[in-house]
Design a protein around this motif. Sequence first.
Motif, PDB file in Angstrom:
ATOM      1  N   TRP A  83       0.846  -1.195   0.000  1.00  0.00           N
ATOM      2  CA  TRP A  83       0.000   0.000   0.000  1.00  0.00           C
ATOM      3  C   TRP A  83       0.881   1.244   0.000  1.00  0.00           C
ATOM      4  O   TRP A  83       2.006   1.206   0.497  1.00  0.00           O
ATOM      5  CB  TRP A  83      -0.938   0.022   1.209  1.00  0.00           C
ATOM      6  CG  TRP A  83      -1.809  -1.195   1.296  1.00  0.00           C
ATOM      7  CD1 TRP A  83      -1.698  -2.230   2.180  1.00  0.00           C
ATOM      8  CD2 TRP A  83      -2.912  -1.542   0.451  1.00  0.00           C
ATOM      9  NE1 TRP A  83      -2.653  -3.186   1.934  1.00  0.00           N
ATOM     10  CE2 TRP A  83      -3.423  -2.785   0.892  1.00  0.00           C
ATOM     11  CE3 TRP A  83      -3.532  -0.922  -0.630  1.00  0.00           C
ATOM     12  CZ2 TRP A  83      -4.504  -3.411   0.275  1.00  0.00           C
ATOM     13  CZ3 TRP A  83      -4.614  -1.537  -1.235  1.00  0.00           C
ATOM     14  CH2 TRP A  83      -5.089  -2.770  -0.784  1.00  0.00           C
ATOM     15  N   ALA A  84       0.365   2.323  -0.535  1.00  0.00           N
ATOM     16  CA  ALA A  84       1.074   3.616  -0.561  1.00  0.00           C
ATOM     17  C   ALA A  84       2.437   3.505  -1.238  1.00  0.00           C
ATOM     18  O   ALA A  84       3.363   4.229  -0.905  1.00  0.00           O
ATOM     19  CB  ALA A  84       1.230   4.169   0.858  1.00  0.00           C
ATOM     20  N   TYR A  85       2.538   2.608  -2.215  1.00  0.00           N
ATOM     21  CA  TYR A  85       3.842   2.343  -2.830  1.00  0.00           C
ATOM     22  C   TYR A  85       4.089   3.173  -4.089  1.00  0.00           C
ATOM     23  O   TYR A  85       5.219   3.317  -4.531  1.00  0.00           O
ATOM     24  CB  TYR A  85       3.959   0.864  -3.194  1.00  0.00           C
ATOM     25  CG  TYR A  85       3.056   0.413  -4.325  1.00  0.00           C
ATOM     26  CD1 TYR A  85       3.422   0.600  -5.663  1.00  0.00           C
ATOM     27  CD2 TYR A  85       1.832  -0.190  -4.075  1.00  0.00           C
ATOM     28  CE1 TYR A  85       2.594   0.196  -6.695  1.00  0.00           C
ATOM     29  CE2 TYR A  85       0.995  -0.597  -5.098  1.00  0.00           C
ATOM     30  CZ  TYR A  85       1.384  -0.401  -6.412  1.00  0.00           C
ATOM     31  OH  TYR A  85       0.564  -0.797  -7.440  1.00  0.00           O
ATOM     32  N   ARG A  86       3.036   3.720  -4.672  1.00  0.00           N
ATOM     33  CA  ARG A  86       3.166   4.288  -6.011  1.00  0.00           C
ATOM     34  C   ARG A  86       3.621   5.736  -5.953  1.00  0.00           C
ATOM     35  O   ARG A  86       2.842   6.636  -5.654  1.00  0.00           O
ATOM     36  CB  ARG A  86       1.839   4.164  -6.766  1.00  0.00           C
ATOM     37  CG  ARG A  86       1.946   4.625  -8.195  1.00  0.00           C
ATOM     38  CD  ARG A  86       0.896   4.025  -9.103  1.00  0.00           C
ATOM     39  NE  ARG A  86       1.259   4.276 -10.486  1.00  0.00           N
ATOM     40  CZ  ARG A  86       0.861   3.562 -11.511  1.00  0.00           C
ATOM     41  NH1 ARG A  86       0.076   2.530 -11.306  1.00  0.00           N
ATOM     42  NH2 ARG A  86       1.230   3.864 -12.731  1.00  0.00           N
ATOM     43  N   PHE A 110     -14.417   7.066 -18.807  1.00  0.00           N
ATOM     44  CA  PHE A 110     -14.788   7.977 -17.725  1.00  0.00           C
ATOM     45  C   PHE A 110     -13.743   7.937 -16.610  1.00  0.00           C
ATOM     46  O   PHE A 110     -13.103   6.902 -16.375  1.00  0.00           O
ATOM     47  CB  PHE A 110     -16.160   7.618 -17.155  1.00  0.00           C
ATOM     48  CG  PHE A 110     -17.296   7.817 -18.111  1.00  0.00           C
ATOM     49  CD1 PHE A 110     -17.602   9.083 -18.595  1.00  0.00           C
ATOM     50  CD2 PHE A 110     -18.057   6.746 -18.542  1.00  0.00           C
ATOM     51  CE1 PHE A 110     -18.646   9.280 -19.490  1.00  0.00           C
ATOM     52  CE2 PHE A 110     -19.105   6.921 -19.431  1.00  0.00           C
ATOM     53  CZ  PHE A 110     -19.397   8.189 -19.905  1.00  0.00           C
ATOM     54  N   ILE A 111     -13.600   9.044 -15.903  1.00  0.00           N
ATOM     55  CA  ILE A 111     -12.681   9.106 -14.771  1.00  0.00           C
ATOM     56  C   ILE A 111     -13.441   8.707 -13.512  1.00  0.00           C
ATOM     57  O   ILE A 111     -14.564   9.156 -13.283  1.00  0.00           O
ATOM     58  CB  ILE A 111     -12.094  10.525 -14.620  1.00  0.00           C
ATOM     59  CG1 ILE A 111     -11.320  10.896 -15.891  1.00  0.00           C
ATOM     60  CG2 ILE A 111     -11.182  10.608 -13.403  1.00  0.00           C
ATOM     61  CD1 ILE A 111     -10.839  12.329 -15.909  1.00  0.00           C
ATOM     62  N   ALA A 112     -12.821   7.848 -12.723  1.00  0.00           N
ATOM     63  CA  ALA A 112     -13.462   7.406 -11.480  1.00  0.00           C
ATOM     64  C   ALA A 112     -13.623   8.588 -10.522  1.00  0.00           C
ATOM     65  O   ALA A 112     -12.746   9.452 -10.427  1.00  0.00           O
ATOM     66  CB  ALA A 112     -12.632   6.302 -10.827  1.00  0.00           C
ATOM     67  N   ASP A 113     -14.734   8.593  -9.821  1.00  0.00           N
ATOM     68  CA  ASP A 113     -15.020   9.651  -8.845  1.00  0.00           C
ATOM     69  C   ASP A 113     -14.272   9.311  -7.551  1.00  0.00           C
ATOM     70  O   ASP A 113     -14.838   8.813  -6.594  1.00  0.00           O
ATOM     71  CB  ASP A 113     -16.527   9.732  -8.603  1.00  0.00           C
ATOM     72  CG  ASP A 113     -16.916  10.979  -7.817  1.00  0.00           C
ATOM     73  OD1 ASP A 113     -16.015  11.663  -7.297  1.00  0.00           O
ATOM     74  OD2 ASP A 113     -18.121  11.259  -7.706  1.00  0.00           O
ATOM     75  N   MET A 114     -12.966   9.590  -7.541  1.00  0.00           N
ATOM     76  CA  MET A 114     -12.076   9.189  -6.456  1.00  0.00           C
ATOM     77  C   MET A 114     -11.923  10.307  -5.426  1.00  0.00           C
ATOM     78  O   MET A 114     -11.710  11.457  -5.788  1.00  0.00           O
ATOM     79  CB  MET A 114     -10.687   8.827  -7.002  1.00  0.00           C
ATOM     80  CG  MET A 114     -10.659   7.639  -7.941  1.00  0.00           C
ATOM     81  SD  MET A 114      -9.061   7.486  -8.776  1.00  0.00           S
ATOM     82  CE  MET A 114      -7.920   7.474  -7.389  1.00  0.00           C
ATOM     83  N   LYS A 115     -11.989   9.924  -4.169  1.00  0.00           N
ATOM     84  CA  LYS A 115     -11.698  10.868  -3.089  1.00  0.00           C
ATOM     85  C   LYS A 115     -10.488  10.426  -2.279  1.00  0.00           C
ATOM     86  O   LYS A 115     -10.038  11.123  -1.371  1.00  0.00           O
ATOM     87  CB  LYS A 115     -12.925  11.021  -2.193  1.00  0.00           C
ATOM     88  CG  LYS A 115     -14.121  11.650  -2.910  1.00  0.00           C
ATOM     89  CD  LYS A 115     -15.308  11.796  -1.999  1.00  0.00           C
ATOM     90  CE  LYS A 115     -16.435  12.559  -2.690  1.00  0.00           C
ATOM     91  NZ  LYS A 115     -16.946  11.869  -3.878  1.00  0.00           N
ATOM     92  N   SER A 116      -9.973   9.248  -2.602  1.00  0.00           N
ATOM     93  CA  SER A 116      -8.764   8.722  -1.945  1.00  0.00           C
ATOM     94  C   SER A 116      -8.189   7.640  -2.841  1.00  0.00           C
ATOM     95  O   SER A 116      -8.852   7.169  -3.773  1.00  0.00           O
ATOM     96  CB  SER A 116      -9.103   8.144  -0.561  1.00  0.00           C
ATOM     97  OG  SER A 116     -10.003   7.048  -0.695  1.00  0.00           O
ATOM     98  N   CYS A 117      -6.963   7.231  -2.562  1.00  0.00           N
ATOM     99  CA  CYS A 117      -6.315   6.156  -3.322  1.00  0.00           C
ATOM    100  C   CYS A 117      -5.321   5.460  -2.404  1.00  0.00           C
ATOM    101  O   CYS A 117      -4.380   6.095  -1.910  1.00  0.00           O
ATOM    102  CB  CYS A 117      -5.615   6.701  -4.557  1.00  0.00           C
ATOM    103  SG  CYS A 117      -4.747   5.425  -5.512  1.00  0.00           S
TER     104      CYS A 117
END
Length: 439
Positions: A123-126, A153-160
């Motif tokens: 996780w959090a590697y990129r 379409f672009i994903a409606d992301m609020k975190s990754c």
Amino acid sequence: MTEPRRNPLATIESLDYDGHGVAHVDGKTIFIDGALPFERVEYSSYRKKPTFENAQAVAILKESFLRATPKCVHFGVCGGCSMQHIEASGQVAAKQRVMEENLARIGDVKPETLMPPIYGPTWAYRHRARMSARYVAKKGTVLVGFHEKRSSFIADMKSCEILPKKISDMLVPLRELVMELSIRERMPQIELAVGEHVDVMVLRVMDPINEADEALLRRFADQYQVQFWLQPKGPDTAYPFYPLDAPQLSYSLPEFDIVMPYKPTEFTQVNPHINRVLVGRALRLLDPQPGERIADLFCGLGNFTLPIARRGATVLGIEGSQQLVERALENAEKNGLQDRTAFQVANLFEMTEKIMAGLGHFDRMLIDPPRDGAMEVCKSISAENGPKRIVYVSCNPATLARDANVLVNVKGYIMKSAGVVNMFPHTGHVESMAWFEKP
């Protein structure tokens, strides 16, 4: 009264190269998103062909021991990850199988031994990412992130969850920032580069920004401690905007006492933790000796070249990009290795036996090509006077297998070992490494 018609059922036999469950129903192969080996699933097909179908699992009737709970709330919609539902060691085992099957089926080769997989943070590697940005008038908002699965379409992301937490936490404020810009409809991309001393965001600006935009960017950069670059055209046009006194982007290889500066649009590995382990293993396999002459093909900015030189060998790095060669020369000088290194620009996809012979004899060779592989390089290596040892770092098991076929079955090398590198956890991307030896 008749019962409502159910979706078809399938028992999953294996995983394909992208992490889809594979089943056979009525003589047809079904690739099922979200399904794992040993599971019994109900599925719905979204693409039908005469010999196969692509489908989505709609119900898991019998669950696999490999199944894990996805950490990201956007998994299944966002196309950035495809394997979060698979336990981490299961992901690596699947990638190992992909590599072995490619070597056998495409390459007709088998390594004498398999190297242990290289693991790292999941996780959090990129630390490198290219995110799309789009103003959606119907929603009255800006979206910033990766594309949805099977969609433009672009994903409606609020975190990754695969981005560093600081960057993940910045996604919503970043959307709000772009929404306020005068060019919100003319800024399609944000490229991210997280260095050891600075975080950079490159904004692809199709139109010039105005004074109000400049003020907004400066305020955001100060608040979130990032540096903005602007890119009006191609990658070579990117330039720092604010703050101008920010530290230079860089990553380090402590095992070799090397620091590698780079620009945010230049290629570096997305996972710096794994890259350190990758370089260390490659150097142990290559085993360069003082006084030897070694080739580093597709050398980039010197990720392997400089560690090889640090071991005392003389290295010729060859790369197709003039910009990367210039960066490699600067990095060699910065690390005091200019006397043991030389670099040149060449199209390695057009290599011939004559050109290879003109480069002179190499004791050892490292090959680190892009996804297209290094077929012409492998065909150009002399069966009689080629390097005694070759280490091949691959980002595509199919082209590794194809090139291994040439090295083993045409040029007479022995494939001593091969193994996978989990550079991209939760994705179907397979990075691998192989060691070839002249008998």
